[in-house]
Design a protein around this motif. Structure first.
Motif, mmCIF file in Angstrom:
data_model
loop_
_atom_site.group_PDB
_atom_site.id
_atom_site.type_symbol
_atom_site.label_atom_id
_atom_site.label_comp_id
_atom_site.label_asym_id
_atom_site.label_seq_id
_atom_site.Cartn_x
_atom_site.Cartn_y
_atom_site.Cartn_z
ATOM 1 N N SER A 370 67.669 -3.761 69.751
ATOM 2 C CA SER A 370 68.711 -3.846 68.721
ATOM 3 C C SER A 370 70.063 -4.289 69.301
ATOM 4 C CB SER A 370 68.874 -2.493 68.034
ATOM 5 O OG SER A 370 69.460 -1.570 68.932
ATOM 6 N N ASP A 371 70.920 -4.847 68.434
ATOM 7 C CA ASP A 371 72.275 -5.226 68.864
ATOM 8 C C ASP A 371 73.329 -4.597 67.962
ATOM 9 O OD1 ASP A 371 71.746 -6.670 66.602
ATOM 10 O OD2 ASP A 371 72.091 -8.647 67.481
ATOM 11 N N LEU A 372 72.909 -3.625 67.127
ATOM 12 C CA LEU A 372 73.840 -2.943 66.241
ATOM 13 C C LEU A 372 73.266 -1.566 65.897
ATOM 14 C CD1 LEU A 372 76.339 -3.004 64.256
ATOM 15 C CD2 LEU A 372 74.772 -3.953 62.545
ATOM 16 N N LYS A 373 74.155 -0.573 65.789
ATOM 17 C CA LYS A 373 73.674 0.730 65.327
ATOM 18 C C LYS A 373 74.602 1.278 64.247
ATOM 19 C CE LYS A 373 75.769 3.209 69.240
ATOM 20 N NZ LYS A 373 75.504 3.954 70.484
ATOM 21 N N PHE A 374 73.993 1.940 63.270
ATOM 22 C CA PHE A 374 74.749 2.621 62.217
ATOM 23 C C PHE A 374 74.799 4.102 62.552
ATOM 24 C CE2 PHE A 374 73.536 -1.225 59.951
ATOM 25 C CZ PHE A 374 74.699 -1.532 59.256
ATOM 26 N N VAL A 383 69.467 -1.381 64.599
ATOM 27 C CA VAL A 383 69.046 -2.544 63.808
ATOM 28 C C VAL A 383 69.425 -3.846 64.523
ATOM 29 C CG1 VAL A 383 69.121 -1.381 61.560
ATOM 30 C CG2 VAL A 383 71.206 -2.401 62.511
ATOM 31 N N HIS A 384 69.084 -4.974 63.844
ATOM 32 C CA HIS A 384 69.335 -6.302 64.409
ATOM 33 C C HIS A 384 70.208 -7.091 63.434
ATOM 34 C CE1 HIS A 384 65.603 -4.680 66.036
ATOM 35 N NE2 HIS A 384 65.831 -5.380 67.129
ATOM 36 N N LYS A 385 71.355 -7.524 63.911
ATOM 37 C CA LYS A 385 72.324 -8.193 63.031
ATOM 38 C C LYS A 385 71.713 -9.391 62.305
ATOM 39 C CE LYS A 385 76.375 -6.990 65.865
ATOM 40 N NZ LYS A 385 77.416 -7.532 66.761
ATOM 41 N N ALA A 386 70.965 -10.219 63.028
ATOM 42 C CA ALA A 386 70.415 -11.449 62.436
ATOM 43 C C ALA A 386 69.524 -11.124 61.240
ATOM 44 C CB ALA A 386 69.630 -12.230 63.488
ATOM 45 N N LEU A 387 68.688 -10.110 61.399
ATOM 46 C CA LEU A 387 67.778 -9.770 60.308
ATOM 47 C C LEU A 387 68.556 -9.250 59.099
ATOM 48 C CD1 LEU A 387 64.318 -8.321 60.347
ATOM 49 C CD2 LEU A 387 65.997 -7.073 59.020
ATOM 50 N N GLU A 393 72.793 -9.793 51.260
ATOM 51 C CA GLU A 393 74.080 -10.475 51.050
ATOM 52 C C GLU A 393 75.254 -9.604 51.503
ATOM 53 O OE1 GLU A 393 75.002 -13.459 50.149
ATOM 54 O OE2 GLU A 393 72.952 -14.183 49.955
ATOM 55 N N HIS A 394 75.150 -8.312 51.268
ATOM 56 C CA HIS A 394 76.219 -7.391 51.672
ATOM 57 C C HIS A 394 76.455 -7.475 53.179
ATOM 58 C CE1 HIS A 394 78.535 -3.683 52.140
ATOM 59 N NE2 HIS A 394 77.686 -3.349 53.107
ATOM 60 N N PHE A 395 75.376 -7.458 53.943
ATOM 61 C CA PHE A 395 75.513 -7.500 55.397
ATOM 62 C C PHE A 395 75.909 -8.890 55.896
ATOM 63 C CE2 PHE A 395 72.606 -3.681 55.411
ATOM 64 C CZ PHE A 395 73.598 -2.796 55.789
ATOM 65 N N ARG A 396 75.507 -9.913 55.174
ATOM 66 C CA ARG A 396 75.895 -11.274 55.580
ATOM 67 C C ARG A 396 77.422 -11.387 55.567
ATOM 68 N NH1 ARG A 396 72.891 -16.506 53.210
ATOM 69 N NH2 ARG A 396 71.220 -15.267 54.089
ATOM 70 N N ALA A 397 78.031 -10.835 54.510
ATOM 71 C CA ALA A 397 79.495 -10.873 54.413
ATOM 72 C C ALA A 397 80.139 -9.916 55.418
ATOM 73 C CB ALA A 397 79.909 -10.505 52.991
ATOM 74 N N LEU A 398 79.625 -8.694 55.490
ATOM 75 C CA LEU A 398 80.207 -7.665 56.360
ATOM 76 C C LEU A 398 80.162 -8.072 57.832
ATOM 77 C CD1 LEU A 398 81.241 -4.626 56.518
ATOM 78 C CD2 LEU A 398 78.862 -4.068 57.058
ATOM 79 N N LEU A 399 78.997 -8.556 58.296
ATOM 80 C CA LEU A 399 78.825 -8.830 59.725
ATOM 81 C C LEU A 399 79.442 -10.155 60.152
ATOM 82 C CD1 LEU A 399 75.176 -7.490 60.150
ATOM 83 C CD2 LEU A 399 77.317 -6.341 60.746
ATOM 84 N N SER A 400 79.794 -10.979 59.181
ATOM 85 C CA SER A 400 80.504 -12.214 59.515
ATOM 86 C C SER A 400 81.959 -11.903 59.849
ATOM 87 C CB SER A 400 80.444 -13.189 58.336
ATOM 88 O OG SER A 400 79.110 -13.572 58.106
ATOM 89 N N GLU A 401 82.471 -10.770 59.283
ATOM 90 C CA GLU A 401 83.866 -10.395 59.491
ATOM 91 C C GLU A 401 84.039 -9.408 60.642
ATOM 92 O OE1 GLU A 401 84.824 -8.718 55.740
ATOM 93 O OE2 GLU A 401 84.624 -10.603 54.629
ATOM 94 N N ARG A 402 82.965 -8.643 60.957
ATOM 95 C CA ARG A 402 83.078 -7.587 61.972
ATOM 96 C C ARG A 402 82.096 -7.851 63.113
ATOM 97 N NH1 ARG A 402 83.062 -2.118 58.303
ATOM 98 N NH2 ARG A 402 83.160 -1.147 60.363
ATOM 99 N N ASP A 403 82.507 -7.501 64.322
ATOM 100 C CA ASP A 403 81.670 -7.799 65.482
ATOM 101 C C ASP A 403 81.447 -6.586 66.372
ATOM 102 O OD1 ASP A 403 80.105 -9.554 66.911
ATOM 103 O OD2 ASP A 403 81.712 -10.017 68.339
ATOM 104 N N GLU A 404 81.666 -5.376 65.811
ATOM 105 C CA GLU A 404 81.490 -4.199 66.660
ATOM 106 C C GLU A 404 79.999 -3.870 66.837
ATOM 107 O OE1 GLU A 404 83.412 -2.294 62.943
ATOM 108 O OE2 GLU A 404 82.956 -4.351 63.547
ATOM 109 N N GLU A 405 79.718 -2.996 67.792
ATOM 110 C CA GLU A 405 78.334 -2.638 68.091
ATOM 111 C C GLU A 405 77.860 -1.426 67.312
ATOM 112 O OE1 GLU A 405 77.899 -2.215 72.267
ATOM 113 O OE2 GLU A 405 78.281 -4.342 72.688
ATOM 114 N N SER A 406 78.786 -0.721 66.635
ATOM 115 C CA SER A 406 78.374 0.405 65.803
ATOM 116 C C SER A 406 79.267 0.493 64.567
ATOM 117 C CB SER A 406 78.432 1.716 66.588
ATOM 118 O OG SER A 406 79.762 2.028 66.929
ATOM 119 N N ILE A 407 78.668 0.931 63.462
ATOM 120 C CA ILE A 407 79.400 1.046 62.199
ATOM 121 C C ILE A 407 79.134 2.432 61.622
ATOM 122 C CG2 ILE A 407 79.579 0.179 59.823
ATOM 123 C CD1 ILE A 407 78.746 -2.574 60.860
ATOM 124 N N GLN A 408 80.220 3.102 61.219
ATOM 125 C CA GLN A 408 80.116 4.444 60.637
ATOM 126 C C GLN A 408 79.884 4.326 59.134
ATOM 127 O OE1 GLN A 408 81.178 7.284 62.741
ATOM 128 N NE2 GLN A 408 80.415 8.723 61.203
#
Length: 527
Positions: A370-374, A383-387, A393-408
């Motif tokens: 994985s390259d991201l954790k919630f 999880v995996h950002k690309a997938l 659509e929600h994650f496509r928008a969210l992850l295009s704006e944010r580049d951190e490795e974990s999200i709360q």
């Protein structure tokens, strides 16, 4: 990959035993008997043991697998069973063994004595190498490497092809118009026999009152008759149901004929056909057809990998080929045939290959790749950002704006959020009905219409008199119209019990007013 666990008879075997199964065949009047071969070539039987057809030396039923000593190490290449019941196999050496019911000499040993253990069928076959066997209800036919067909057993309708209706106590060559011809494929219905020649011609003999011989009439035949209506096509495979027949041509076309009271011909209606009828498969080329003489179910696999089924499918009459999500025809019989038997000897290949879907499922919540954790409720979900970008659509928008490795995540519980992320990997939800309301909330928030539909279906399965009002409230809140209607109808049908629950007493005023108004329109309060 084939999974013998789809057949209920195997449900009691521990997973480690299931993994050792190399070949298997489920038979019996209720799919309640099975023979299987392990990767070590040991043979076991399990089930009710009707007429001694497990071959274990007695007539005791067994819920624990018992070894069939006489067959261990024999390398079975073909197996068939009759509904009598009797069982016949051919080995890699070309030997034939039979056991079980023998009231009509279907075991081919010259007697009518029941066979409790596998015994070699030797008369007229000792110097022959048999490659395929097929059983009707109480008769047996065998195909040799040289293309000869032998038959024995019950012959009331001419199914052994001898020219008479006298039972045949030992194997006898089926000659007549098959003399000097080479057969390459055989099959049996309940009381009929079929053969395909190396030149693509098809022949049938025996019982024909449903037109299952494909000869254009309903007369029984005591010797093989060529199916003239198939002239000009090259048949490569033929299979028989209880009283219907399917044939596959070298061009991938499927013809059907015989009984059709359950739609087993796939013609779109329930009319019997005494001549071969071409089945409409939307120009899909078929690679394999499947049915068996103890069922009215038909299946086919196309070149594109689509598995279709029709006929008697779990109580439904399916009159035209219906697409399934299966990848092999065997699964149709494990999940939809009545009884749940196998149409042939099933071979499970040792295969470690994973499909794309299986690979994605395996990698969900995997810290290694994985390259991201919630972070939810103090727990991690990997999880995996690309997938996520591809699937939502929600994650496509969210992850295009944010580049951190974990999200709360604070809005949803760990259980609900994990189920949502797992859905993105598997296309299915794994939640108890009472927990799916939280996921319905999430699906509404993230605008995931398909997930919303799946949640509604899951919630419906958990409805009760106690929670019906709570579920109705949730459906209204999250604008789940289908679920709302379902809950409302449930409440109306269980009005007395539902109105006595605590949830009804605490019901929101506006919701209560609307509920009573709508229920009165349905006539719920009429005496």
């Amino acid at each position: 990959m084939l999974d013998v666990g789809k057949w209920p008879i195997f449900a009691l075997l521990p997973p480690e035993d299931l993994k050792l199964i190399h070949q298997a065949c489920v038979y019996g009047s209720s799919g309640n008997e099975a023979l299987y071969v392990t990767v070590n070539d040991e043979v076991y039987a399990i089930g009710t043991n009707c007429s001694g057809c497990l071959g274990i030396g007695d007539i005791q039923n067994t819920i624990e697998p018992r070894k069939v000593e006489a067959l261990c190490g024999k390398k079975i290449v073909s197996l068939s069973y009759g509904t009598g019941p009797h069982v016949v196999i051919a080995t890699a050496e070309g030997e034939v063994y039979a056991w079980g019911h023998n009231g009509y000499s279907q075991l081919g040993n010259g007697t009518t004595n029941q066979g409790l253990t596998p015994a070699q069928v030797s008369t007229n076959l000792l110097n022959k190498k048999v490659t395929q066997v097929a059983c009707g209800s109480h008769h047996t036919i065998a195909l040799t490497q040289d293309g000869e067909v032998y038959a024995w057993g019950y012959n009331n309708s001419g199914q052994v092809g001898s020219g008479s209706t006298a039972n045949q106590p030992t194997p006898r060559r089926v000659s007549s118009c098959l003399q000097n011809k080479v057969a390459v494929n055989i099959a049996c219905g309940q009381l009929c026999s079929m053969a395909v020649l190396d030149n693509g011609e098809a022949y049938g003999w025996g019982y024909n009152c449903n037109g299952q011989l494909g000869l254009g009439n309903n007369s029984n035949q005591q010797t093989p008759c060529r199916i003239a209506a198939l002239q000009g096509v090259n048949v490569v495979q033929i299979v028989c149901g209880y009283a219907h027949t399917l044939a596959l041509t070298d061009e991938g076309l499927v013809y059907a004929w015989g009984a059709n009271s359950y739609g087993q011909l796939g013609t779109g209606n329930k009319s019997n056909q005494s001549t071969p009828t071409l089945i409409n498969l939307d120009k899909e080329r078929v690679l394999q057809i499947a049915t068996c003489h103890s069922t009215h179910t038909s299946a086919a696999k196309t070149q594109s990998g689509q598995v279709l089924m029709w006929g008697y499918c779990r109580g439904h009459s399916v009159v035209s080929p219906h697409p399934t999500h299966f990848t092999v025809t065997d699964d149709v019989f494990g999940c939809f045939a009545t009884p749940a038997v196998m149409w042939h000897l099933l071979t499970v290949e040792a295969d470690d290959y994973l499909t794309v879907a299986q690979s994605l499922k395996k990698e969900f919540d995997s810290p290694e790749t994985s390259d991201l954790k919630f972070l939810v409720d103090g727990k991690c979900i990997h999880v995996h950002k690309a997938l996520l970008k591809i699937r939502c659509e929600h994650f496509r928008a969210l992850l295009s704006e944010r580049d951190e490795e974990s999200i709360q995540i604070q809005q949803f519980s760990y259980l609900v959020y994990k189920a949502f992320l797992e859905y993105l990997y598997t296309d299915s939800i794994n939640l108890a009905p009472e927990d799916a309301i939280g996921l319905l909330d999430l699906a509404t928030f993230y605008r995931e219409p398909r997930l919303k539909r799946l949640c509604q279906e899951t919630i419906k399965r958990g409805i009760s008199e106690e929670n019906a009002i709570s579920l109705l409230s949730a459906a209204v809140k999250y604008e789940a119209r289908d679920l709302e209607e379902f809950c409302f109808k449930f409440c109306v049908n269980h009005m007395t019990a539902v109105t006595q629950t605590q949830a009804f007493a605490e019901m929101d005023y506006d919701l209560l007013k609307n509920f009573i108004s709508k229920a009165s329109r349905y006539g719920a309060f009429k005496n």
